[in-house]
Design a protein around this motif. Sequence first.
Motif, PDB file in Angstrom:
ATOM      1  N   ASN A  95       1.172  18.540  -2.271  1.00 46.05           N
ATOM      2  CA  ASN A  95       0.643  19.257  -1.232  1.00 46.05           C
ATOM      3  C   ASN A  95      -1.174  20.564  -3.110  1.00 46.05           C
ATOM      4  N   ARG A 114      -5.931  12.478   0.243  1.00 44.55           N
ATOM      5  CA  ARG A 114      -5.685  12.733   0.981  1.00 44.55           C
ATOM      6  C   ARG A 114      -4.511  11.773   1.802  1.00 44.55           C
ATOM      7  N   ARG A 166      -0.564   9.739   3.416  1.00 41.25           N
ATOM      8  CA  ARG A 166      -0.479   9.794   4.085  1.00 41.25           C
ATOM      9  C   ARG A 166       1.148   8.490   3.932  1.00 41.25           C
ATOM     10  N   GLU A 220       3.231  11.875   7.879  1.00 48.58           N
ATOM     11  CA  GLU A 220       2.642  13.743   7.589  1.00 48.58           C
ATOM     12  C   GLU A 220       1.653  13.434   6.526  1.00 48.58           C
ATOM     13  N   GLU A 221       1.215  14.744   6.767  1.00 48.63           N
ATOM     14  CA  GLU A 221      -0.281  14.382   5.565  1.00 48.63           C
ATOM     15  C   GLU A 221       0.047  15.138   4.670  1.00 48.63           C
ATOM     16  N   SER A 229      -6.265  16.317   3.261  1.00 51.45           N
ATOM     17  CA  SER A 229      -5.504  15.954   4.451  1.00 51.45           C
ATOM     18  C   SER A 229      -5.973  17.533   5.970  1.00 51.45           C
ATOM     19  N   GLN A 230      -6.357  18.742   4.600  1.00 54.23           N
ATOM     20  CA  GLN A 230      -6.620  20.169   5.467  1.00 54.23           C
ATOM     21  C   GLN A 230      -7.399  20.080   5.977  1.00 54.23           C
ATOM     22  N   GLU A 240      -8.703   7.661   2.714  1.00 52.05           N
ATOM     23  CA  GLU A 240      -6.652   8.299   2.804  1.00 52.05           C
ATOM     24  C   GLU A 240      -5.963   6.532   1.505  1.00 52.05           C
ATOM     25  N   ASP A 246      -1.767   5.283   1.672  1.00 53.95           N
ATOM     26  CA  ASP A 246      -0.641   5.417   1.810  1.00 53.95           C
ATOM     27  C   ASP A 246       0.332   5.527   0.325  1.00 53.95           C
ATOM     28  N   LYS A 266      -4.615   3.264   1.556  1.00 54.50           N
ATOM     29  CA  LYS A 266      -4.393   2.345   3.357  1.00 54.50           C
ATOM     30  C   LYS A 266      -4.362   1.709   3.615  1.00 54.50           C
TER      31      LYS A 266
END
Length: 345
Positions: A45, A50, A52, A70-71, A76-77, A91, A93, A121
């Motif tokens: 964090n 970003r 996921r 969960e992000e 991702s905020q 994004e 993964d 992603k």
Amino acid sequence: MENTLGLEIIEVVEQAAIASARLMGKGDKNEADRVAVEAMRERMNKIHMRGRIVIGEGERDDAPMLFIGEEVGICSQPNAADVCTIDELLEIDIAVDPCEGTNLCAYGQPGSMAVLAISEKGGLFAAPDFYMKKLAAPPAAKGKVDIDKSATENLKILSECLDLPIDELVVVVMKRERHNELIAEIRAAGARVALISDGDVGAAINCGFAGTNIHALMGIGAAPEGVISAAALRCLGAHFQGQLIYDPAVVKTGLIGESKEANIERLKSMGITDPDKVYTAEELACGENVLFAGTGITSGNIMDGVRFFKGGARTHTLVISSQSKTARFVDTIHMVGQPQTVNLH
Ligand code: VTB
């Protein structure tokens, strides 16, 4: 993706490994896992990304942290657009296993690791929490061995590809009742079996490197970890195939639902209409850019475990990247608080 993210990702697995290593040998696998999850999430964090979680600690209901969906990461905020660049907003993964081989860690046995895989992603197969039949082998045997063939046939192929007599081959298999016939077949074919109690991700990765004296991984382990193994082996150009196992009678652990039929329905609801499909490494980790990172918690064949010294700790990490085509071993000294004597040996 790789340059900045790659460096920070190293710290994510390092921090998870250090946290778990503090609980090594304490006999509490859940706690060893919990602290690794917390450390991994906290460090993730702080990264400008970003992310996921596509493979994590489970569904949100039973996993308070690093649950599927969960992000993670600063980007991702809600205020991401103000603090992140366009590239950072893409994004990605993430598949994680903060303490792979929790039993190994809890009982001070070799081979536990903090691992993750990253891709753009859609680049990692969101495997259900089922089992997976796996076949891993070195690059020279890629596409030649086949999970649909018998162990005996695959050993003959391996022997030709590696130019080694069958009796010099070593196959890693997890010591489980479900593997009794497989173990007998491998031995009857003349090869040697290295039984492990846990930790088939490490065993799979060993197949990707020459000199580990491990030539194949065969048998059934967990499906989510199969994707992480596939990511590493894809980057190394090694062989990996996986087939979902959804029949409770096959795995004999009582851990995958009540019935085969109900599990097939669950797979359908996830969009998996051919439950018996054999997936290649390239299908399980199909992203254009795939990155694997793993830090030893306890020592294994290719990585040392975490070693604490007065005022710090030393970690050993493997980072494999499809983008830069590198497998990098990172040896890090972490100084905690007041710098003390740094032990180089
Ligand atoms: C574990 C673990 C492995 O598979 O055993 C698990 O040690 C599932 O097998 O590393 P069981 O339920 O029979 O224990 C792995 O997690 C990974 O595939």
